[in-house]
Structures are given as structure tokens and as C-alpha cells.
Design a protein around this motif. Structure first.
Motif, PDB file in Angstrom:
ATOM      1  N   UNK A 231      49.444  24.924  40.309  1.00 50.77           N
ATOM      2  CA  UNK A 231      50.331  26.085  40.448  1.00 50.77           C
ATOM      3  C   UNK A 231      49.566  27.258  41.041  1.00 50.77           C
ATOM      4  N   UNK A 232      48.352  27.488  40.510  1.00 52.90           N
ATOM      5  CA  UNK A 232      47.530  28.574  41.044  1.00 52.90           C
ATOM      6  C   UNK A 232      47.157  28.293  42.493  1.00 52.90           C
ATOM      7  N   UNK A 233      46.897  27.017  42.777  1.00 52.68           N
ATOM      8  CA  UNK A 233      46.544  26.640  44.146  1.00 52.68           C
ATOM      9  C   UNK A 233      47.693  26.965  45.099  1.00 52.68           C
ATOM     10  N   UNK A 234      48.901  26.551  44.696  1.00 55.69           N
ATOM     11  CA  UNK A 234      50.078  26.765  45.559  1.00 55.69           C
ATOM     12  C   UNK A 234      50.265  28.253  45.826  1.00 55.69           C
ATOM     13  N   UNK A 235      50.186  29.046  44.754  1.00 62.92           N
ATOM     14  CA  UNK A 235      50.410  30.492  44.909  1.00 62.92           C
ATOM     15  C   UNK A 235      49.372  31.095  45.848  1.00 62.92           C
ATOM     16  N   UNK A 236      48.115  30.745  45.649  1.00 67.58           N
ATOM     17  CA  UNK A 236      47.059  31.374  46.436  1.00 67.58           C
ATOM     18  C   UNK A 236      47.025  30.845  47.875  1.00 67.58           C
ATOM     19  N   UNK A 237      47.188  29.533  48.026  1.00 64.91           N
ATOM     20  CA  UNK A 237      47.097  28.951  49.367  1.00 64.91           C
ATOM     21  C   UNK A 237      48.226  29.480  50.261  1.00 64.91           C
ATOM     22  N   UNK A 303      41.879  39.314  32.631  1.00 62.70           N
ATOM     23  CA  UNK A 303      42.384  40.398  31.776  1.00 62.70           C
ATOM     24  C   UNK A 303      43.886  40.501  32.022  1.00 62.70           C
ATOM     25  N   UNK A 304      44.539  41.372  31.285  1.00 59.75           N
ATOM     26  CA  UNK A 304      45.991  41.541  31.440  1.00 59.75           C
ATOM     27  C   UNK A 304      46.347  41.911  32.883  1.00 59.75           C
ATOM     28  N   UNK A 305      45.499  42.713  33.506  1.00 56.82           N
ATOM     29  CA  UNK A 305      45.816  43.172  34.858  1.00 56.82           C
ATOM     30  C   UNK A 305      45.228  42.253  35.934  1.00 56.82           C
ATOM     31  N   UNK A 306      44.408  41.300  35.505  1.00 51.03           N
ATOM     32  CA  UNK A 306      43.829  40.366  36.478  1.00 51.03           C
ATOM     33  C   UNK A 306      43.937  38.922  35.988  1.00 51.03           C
ATOM     34  N   UNK A 307      45.162  38.435  35.762  1.00 52.80           N
ATOM     35  CA  UNK A 307      45.307  37.053  35.288  1.00 52.80           C
ATOM     36  C   UNK A 307      45.178  36.067  36.453  1.00 52.80           C
ATOM     37  N   UNK A 308      45.282  34.791  36.164  1.00 50.41           N
ATOM     38  CA  UNK A 308      45.204  33.758  37.204  1.00 50.41           C
ATOM     39  C   UNK A 308      46.338  33.954  38.221  1.00 50.41           C
ATOM     40  N   UNK A 309      46.172  33.423  39.468  1.00 50.34           N
ATOM     41  CA  UNK A 309      47.107  33.748  40.552  1.00 50.34           C
ATOM     42  C   UNK A 309      48.593  33.568  40.227  1.00 50.34           C
ATOM     43  N   UNK A 311      50.236  33.628  37.383  1.00 51.17           N
ATOM     44  CA  UNK A 311      50.702  34.675  36.463  1.00 51.17           C
ATOM     45  C   UNK A 311      50.725  36.027  37.161  1.00 51.17           C
ATOM     46  N   UNK A 312      49.702  36.255  37.988  1.00 48.43           N
ATOM     47  CA  UNK A 312      49.610  37.532  38.703  1.00 48.43           C
ATOM     48  C   UNK A 312      50.833  37.718  39.611  1.00 48.43           C
ATOM     49  N   UNK A 313      51.246  36.634  40.269  1.00 46.92           N
ATOM     50  CA  UNK A 313      52.410  36.723  41.159  1.00 46.92           C
ATOM     51  C   UNK A 313      53.667  37.023  40.351  1.00 46.92           C
ATOM     52  N   UNK A 314      53.769  36.334  39.189  1.00 43.38           N
ATOM     53  CA  UNK A 314      54.944  36.561  38.334  1.00 43.38           C
ATOM     54  C   UNK A 314      55.026  38.016  37.878  1.00 43.38           C
ATOM     55  N   UNK A 315      53.836  38.597  37.637  1.00 45.04           N
ATOM     56  CA  UNK A 315      53.829  39.997  37.184  1.00 45.04           C
ATOM     57  C   UNK A 315      53.801  40.971  38.359  1.00 45.04           C
ATOM     58  N   UNK A 317      51.690  41.470  40.688  1.00 46.60           N
ATOM     59  CA  UNK A 317      50.414  42.161  40.922  1.00 46.60           C
ATOM     60  C   UNK A 317      49.931  41.846  42.336  1.00 46.60           C
ATOM     61  N   UNK A 318      49.048  42.679  42.832  1.00 43.13           N
ATOM     62  CA  UNK A 318      48.552  42.490  44.195  1.00 43.13           C
ATOM     63  C   UNK A 318      47.362  41.511  44.183  1.00 43.13           C
ATOM     64  N   UNK A 319      47.594  40.307  44.711  1.00 44.05           N
ATOM     65  CA  UNK A 319      46.572  39.252  44.608  1.00 44.05           C
ATOM     66  C   UNK A 319      45.309  39.593  45.407  1.00 44.05           C
ATOM     67  N   UNK A 320      45.490  40.176  46.579  1.00 41.54           N
ATOM     68  CA  UNK A 320      44.310  40.531  47.393  1.00 41.54           C
ATOM     69  C   UNK A 320      43.461  41.579  46.687  1.00 41.54           C
ATOM     70  N   UNK A 321      44.142  42.481  46.031  1.00 41.03           N
ATOM     71  CA  UNK A 321      43.436  43.542  45.318  1.00 41.03           C
ATOM     72  C   UNK A 321      42.610  42.935  44.154  1.00 41.03           C
ATOM     73  N   UNK A 322      43.221  41.994  43.443  1.00 42.56           N
ATOM     74  CA  UNK A 322      42.493  41.353  42.331  1.00 42.56           C
ATOM     75  C   UNK A 322      41.270  40.615  42.881  1.00 42.56           C
TER      76      UNK A 322
END
Ligand SMILES: Nc1ncnc2c1ncn2[C@@H]1O[C@H](COP(=O)(O)OP(=O)(O)OP(=O)(O)O)[C@@H](O)[C@H]1O
Ligand code: FES
Length: 613
Positions: A231-237, A303-309, A311-315, A317-322
Motif C-alpha cells: 500500500x505504501x509502495x503504491x501511494x509513493x510510486x 510521528x503523528x505528522x510524519x506517518x507512513x506514506x 496514512x500520510x495520504x489519507x491525512x 499530508x504533503x508527502x514530498x515535505x515529509x
């Protein structure tokens, strides 16, 4: 002097559940190849030979890379040797174990054998492996392009099926799973990884000695982000990050086969962006970083503001920034609070995972010790015959059943007897009069990540430490048990004071636990004391050093010896992590060889309500 292959003392009785090796085709593993640790002399000889032959080689992060000469495919004269490197027909020598891997022909052999392959003329007796490219046959013959419905079932907001197809995903309509191919360092398909969309379960199948990875991104990129699940792979790739490739580890945080490492050699920077769902994986990033060469590894602390990709997308959050906030895994020798700040926050927000793996059979231990953590040293002592081995066996079984890979060094009792005890504790009753059940239970038991050293009787420290180091690298061992320490005494070349000798052995295990991030449990005899006296931390045999070095001191107190109604209990006499001390009653069930109150009450319940059949 040639050292004995150190895997020999290790008898593997487990195969990772999801790891299916050598199933679909015969991998060319040298029949005489026992996993061995690197003999430094052999390695020096090998490099000298490469220089003499004028063969270019590259000292990589984890492997020595060189043109492969194991088979005929690549045997040009020395002048053309650069050609092989350009063509990518490379062999890789693991710098820690000396295993030689050729991903192009899917060959794995020992350095001693490779040494012959690189000699001119080739010595008689060297049998070249036949040239053949790996051919992995998928166990999913009905794969199709990902459809819009499949994409929707995955439930990732904004994701389109084209994006999934572009990152190499395929769809299995009948089993409702997404499929990805795993490739080795020569880009050959050597396995597959699937995601069942209904329950998000992942499975990995490999049929190779080289073990593949799932990598998305151009071959020219020198940086990669490592994720631990699909799941993390799909989101990030699908973010198409320009600067980094996305790499999915084959077995989540459970294990990282050394055969994967060549596939990561080209990356100068590896960012770990992992998802920690099982508690035992909290320290996996550190352990994997050690294996991949810490210097090139960065970490995104969860952390809450830097979870795995995912979760980060669901919340939102800006993935590049993390990603830009990743920091080195290794702190400098002198650091500041600022540098550790995120580490601390991450630990505070994940305290239950940091506390370690919880025992299922011993809730009192969870209360007092909080859990089982890597990198610690535990000492278990108790009077002779009080059940130290039996207790430690159940304690370690409980952890192994939750994925803590465990290496037993049983010098006192034979491995077959120890394994029989573990099996009986696993089953809950003796199998001697139910032999028909043996195959069933043995099949289940075999899947546990348990390894045994085959040393027996008195042993010097050095080969034992070497075997453990090897196992921690190759099998990602997290817990090592030495039963018992006295078997390592009196065999070193140093003929000095025995307390001094014991102190130095304990110091070596302490250093090992810290350096390799492995939990070491030492079973020790107490010093001779009067039976009516309770044992205390100072009763541990030797000087105070033993208990000073230990993070945890557990003592089996046997009051049955001195009082009629006396009971047996485990005393937690030292606990460096949380400081809580206390006792846990040890009620013994002879059938199950168990001290667990959970097992007792389950049994009593069963006896009270006999089954309806
Ligand atoms: N509470 C108990 N009641 C009865 N028998 C027990 C109890 N605990 C252990 N035993 C049995 O006692 C025997 C010795 O146990 P074990 O080998 O675990 O002790 P130990 O402390 O490791 O011994 P040693 O001091 O020789 O290393 C085993 O057969 C075990 O099944
Ligand atoms: S190219 Fe390496 S064994 Fe064939």
C-alpha cells in the motif's frame, strides 16, 4: 587457518511462512555450499587474484561487485573485461558472509569456489554452472491489466487504474488481488508479491537464490525510499517523485535476505519510510540499516505528522515535505537535543511499540518489564534444577510465536531434547501416546522463526560469538539465549581468575547486544548459598559486574525446598527500562511443561466444560 562454515553450527528448523524458496525451478546453488561466514584470508586472496587478473571490481556498500566468471557466459580476455561490467553481468560478493551471487544466471556459491572460477587456467575439479537465465513461473496465470473496479476496491483516494498499470501492477480477478513482480539485481523476474484487496493481506513468493525487490523509478537515480508494504509502495510510486526511486521490501519488516542487497547497491542514499504495525518491528529500521551500510541510510521517524506514506495520504499530508525531513539513522558522536527531538517525539507517540513485544502467556511480565526489547541483556538465574531451561524455553517460544526470531545456544541439553520441550509447550500436552498427531504439530511448529546452534558442551567464546553474529546478519535474529554461561568458562586461552574470565564473557555479550541490536539472555547458575536464603542479585555467580551489565535480572526462587507450603516464583530483581520490580508466581503444569497462568486457566476451563462431542 580456514574457519569452519559458521552456519554449520546453526540448524534451521524454520521457514518463514510467506517465504517460498526454490519452488518453481531449480536454482543453481552449489551443492557443497554451506552458508559460511567470511574468512578474511580467503577474501584477501580473492582480491589479490582480481588485481593480478586485472579484473575491475568495485567495493560497494555491502558487496564487492565484479564481472562474473562463474559460468562461460562472460569469459572474455582481460582486455575486454570492462565489457562485462557494462553489460551488467555482474557477480556480487557479500562483504560480511562471503556468499557469491550471480543474479544473471541465478547462481549462489562460496568464495572458495569462486576463487577457482577466477583462476587461470581453471583448476581441475571446478564445475562451472551451466549458463541459464532465471525463469520464474508465476503461480497466477490469469493476470490482466488493472481495471477501474479493482482500482476502486483498493480505496486509495484519487488513484487511477492507469497509474497502477504504469507502476507494473496487474490484477487477478478471481482471487481479487493486485500483483507485482520482484526482480533481482540483473532485472530478472525472480518472484512475486501480491496484495489481497479484501483484507489487505500481503504474500511473497520467490523461487530464487537471489531474492528480488520491487523497485519503481529510473535506473539513473541514486536515491531510493524504502517502504515495507505494498500500500505504501503504491501511494509513493504513483507520486512520481523525481529524485527518488521507490523500493518495496520483500518481507515487510520480518527479514531482509542478504540476497536482496545487490539490488540496492546502486543507491547512494536510502530513506527508510516504514510502517510499524507489529510491535516487534519497532527497531527493524536500525537493524536493516546496519545490514545495508548505515552511512547511506536516512530515516523518517514515525510521528503523528510524519506517518507512513499510505496514512500520510489519507491525512492529506504533503508527502514530498515529509520526505525532505528524513535525517541520518546514525547520530554523530556528539549530538544536540535538537537532533534527537524527533526521535523522542516518535518514541513518545509510539510508546506501546517502543515498550516491545508482549508475552501472551505471562501478563505479569508485561506489567513489570513492559515487553521484550532488542538490544538488552537479561540474566536468568535460579537454584540447580529449578526449571531455568524449562521456563526460558516457554518464555522464548511465546516470543517466537509472535515473530521474534530466536537463536538458542543450548550447551547443556541436546537440541533434540530442547526442541521436544518447546514442541510440548507449543502443543500443550505430550505427544508420546498421540504419535498420529506428530506430523500436524511438527508442520506448524516448523514455521516458527527458531534456530539452534549445534554447539554442545564446553565452548570458547569466540566461535559462539561468530555464529551469533552470522545468524543475526543472515537470519535477522532478534533474541539469543545462552544456556548456560558456565559452559563457556575455563576453555579460553587465558588462564586467570575465573571471575575475571566470566566478567569478560559478560562484557562481550553486553557489547554484542548493543552493537547488533539483539536481545541476549544468559542463563547462569547462582553462587552456592544456603538453601534457606533467598537468592538476590548478588547471588548471581561471579562479581557484581554480571548484574551491573544486565538490563534485567530474573531469579527463579524455589521456596518449596525450604517450606512445606512454599511456592516457586520468578522474581524480577532488576529492570533498567521501567524500574518496576516484583514477582510472578510459577505454577507448573507437568503435561504442558508450562508456567503460564493463562495456560492453566484455559485448561481448567476446558476441564469444567467438556466438549459436546
Ligand atoms: N515447578 C516444577 N515442578 C516440578 N518439576 C519441574 C518444575 N520445574 C521444572 N521441573 C522439571 O525439572 C526438570 C529440570 O528442569 P530444568 O532443566 O528446566 O532446570 P534447570 O534449572 O535449567 O536445571 P540446571 O540447574 O541443571 O540447569 C525438568 O524435567 C522439568 O520438567
Ligand atoms: S553470468 Fe554469472 S554464472 Fe553465468
Amino acid at each position: 587457518m580456514r574457519r569452519a562454515g559458521l552456519i554449520k553450527p546453526l540448524l534451521r528448523i524454520n521457514k518463514n511462512k510467506s517465504r517460498v524458496w526454490r519452488e518453481n525451478y531449480a536454482t543453481q546453488v552449489d551443492a557443497n555450499f554451506a552458508e559460511c561466514s567470511l574468512d578474511p584470508k580467503e577474501y584477501v586472496d580473492f582480491k589479490r587474484q582480481l588485481r593480478q587478473l586485472n579484473l575491475p571490481h568495485k567495493d560497494g556498500h555491502t558487496c564487492l561487485q565484479l564481472e562474473c566468471r562463474l559460468c562461460e557466459r562472460n569469459r572474455q580476455p582481460a582486455a575486454n573485461s570492462q565489457k562485462g561490467v557494462d553489460q551488467g553481468l555482474l557477480a556480487y560478493v557479500n562483504k560480511r558472509t562471503g556468499a557469491v551471487i550471480c543474479p544473471s544466471c541465478d547462481v549462489k556459491t562460496s568464495l572458495a569456489n569462486a576463487l577457482m572460477a577466477y583462476q587461470l587456467p581453471t583448476p581441475v575439479g571446478y564445475r562451472r554452472p551451466p549458463q541459464c537465465q532465471p525463469h520464474y513461473e508465476s503461480r497466477f496465470p490469469h493476470l490482466v491489466d488493472v481495471t477501474a473496479e479493482a482500482c476502486e476496491a483498493l480505496g486509495i483516494k484519487g488513484l487511477k487504474e492507469d497509474q497502477l498499470n504504469a507502476i507494473g501492477a496487474q490484477w487477478e480477478p478471481e482471487q481479487q488481488l493486485l500483483h507485482f513482480r520482484l526482480r533481482n539485481a540483473a532485472h530478472q523476474v525472480v518472484g512475486e508479491k501480491v496484495l489481497h484487496v479484501a483484507d489487505r493481506r500481503e504474500e511473497t513468493f520467490q523461487g530464487s537464490s537471489t531474492s528480488g525487490l520491487l523497485i519503481h523509478g529510473g535506473g539513473n537515480k541514486s536515491k531510493a525510499v524504502l517502504v515495507s508494504n505494498l500500500l505504501d509502495f503504491i501511494v509513493l510510486a504513483t507520486q512520481n517523485i523525481e529524485s527518488h526511486c521507490t523500493v518495496c521490501l520483500p518481507y515487510e519488516l520480518k527479514t531482509l535476505p542478504q540476497e536482496c542487497l545487490p539490488g540496492l547497491e546502486r543507491f547512494k542514499e536510502l530513506v527508510f519510510w516504514l510502517h510499524y504495525d507489529a510491535s516487534h518491528s519497532w527497531d527493524a529500521a536500525r537493524a536493516f540499516a546496519l545490514k545495508m551500510d548505515e552511512k547511506r541510510c536516512l530515516l523518517i521517524r514515525p510521528t503523528e505528522t510524519e506517518p507512513a506514506p499510505h496514512l500520510a495520504l489519507r491525512r492529506r499530508l504533503n508527502l514530498r515535505h515529509i520526505l525532505s525531513k528524513a535525517t541520518p539513522v546514525r547520530h554523530k558522536a556528539i549530538t544536540t537535543f535538537g537532533a534527537m527531538r524527533n526521535d523522542i517525539l516518535s518514541e513518545l507517540q509510539n510508546i506501546e511499540k517502543v515498550n516491545g513485544v508482549k508475552w501472551k502467556r505471562f501478563p505479569v511480565l508485561n506489567k513489570l518489564l513492559k515487553g521484550h526489547r532488542r538490544g538488552e541483556l537479561t540474566i536468568l538465574t535460579g537454584p540447580t534444577g529449578s526449571g531455568k531451561t524449562t521456563f526460558m524455553s516457554e518464555y522464548s517460544l511465546d516470543l517466537a510465536m509472535q515473530g521474534v526470531s530466536t537463536l538458542w545456544g543450548s550447551f547443556e541439553i541436546r537440541n533434540t531434547r530442547l526442541a521436544a520441550t518447546l514442541l510440548r509447550q507449543y502443543v500443550g500436552y505430550p505427544l508420546d501416546d498421540r504419535l498420529q498427531e506428530f506430523n500436524h504439530w511438527a508442520g506448524e511448529f516448523e514455521r516458527l522463526p527458531l534456530y539452534f546452534m549445534t554447539f554442545h558442551g564446553q565452548q570458547p567464546l569466540k566461535p559462539v560469538l561468530e555464529a551469533i553474529e552470522h545468524a543475526s546478519y543472515v537470519h535477522d535474529v532478534m533474541h539469543v539465549i545462552i544456556d548456560n554461561l558456565q559452559f563457556m568458562m575455563g576453555v579460553s586461552s587465558h588462564r586467570g581468575d575465573k571471575f575475571w574470565e566470566q566478567d569478560s564473557i559478560i562484557a562481550a555479550f553486553r557489547a554484542f547486544a548493543t552493537k547488533h541490536n539483539v536481545h541476549v539472555t544468559l542463563v547462569m547458575h547462582p553462587r552456592k548459598e544456603r538453601q534457606e536464603d533467598e537468592l538476590t542479585t548478588s547471588s548471581v555467580f561471579g562479581t557484581a559486574k554480571a548484574t551491573q551489565e544486565a538490563d534485567n535480572v530474573l531469579i527463579i526462587q524455589d521456596k518449596r525446598l525450604t517450606s512445606v507450603r512454599g511456592k516457586k516464583y520468578l522474581q524480577i530483581a532488576k529492570n533498567r527500562y521501567s524500574g518496576d520490580l516484583g514477582i510472578m508466581p510459577l505454577e507448573f503444569d507437568k503435561d504442558a511443561l508450562s508456567y503460564s497462568s493463562q495456560i492453566h486457566s484455559a485448561k481448567r476451563k476446558r476441564e469444567k466444560t467438556p466438549s459436546e462431542t
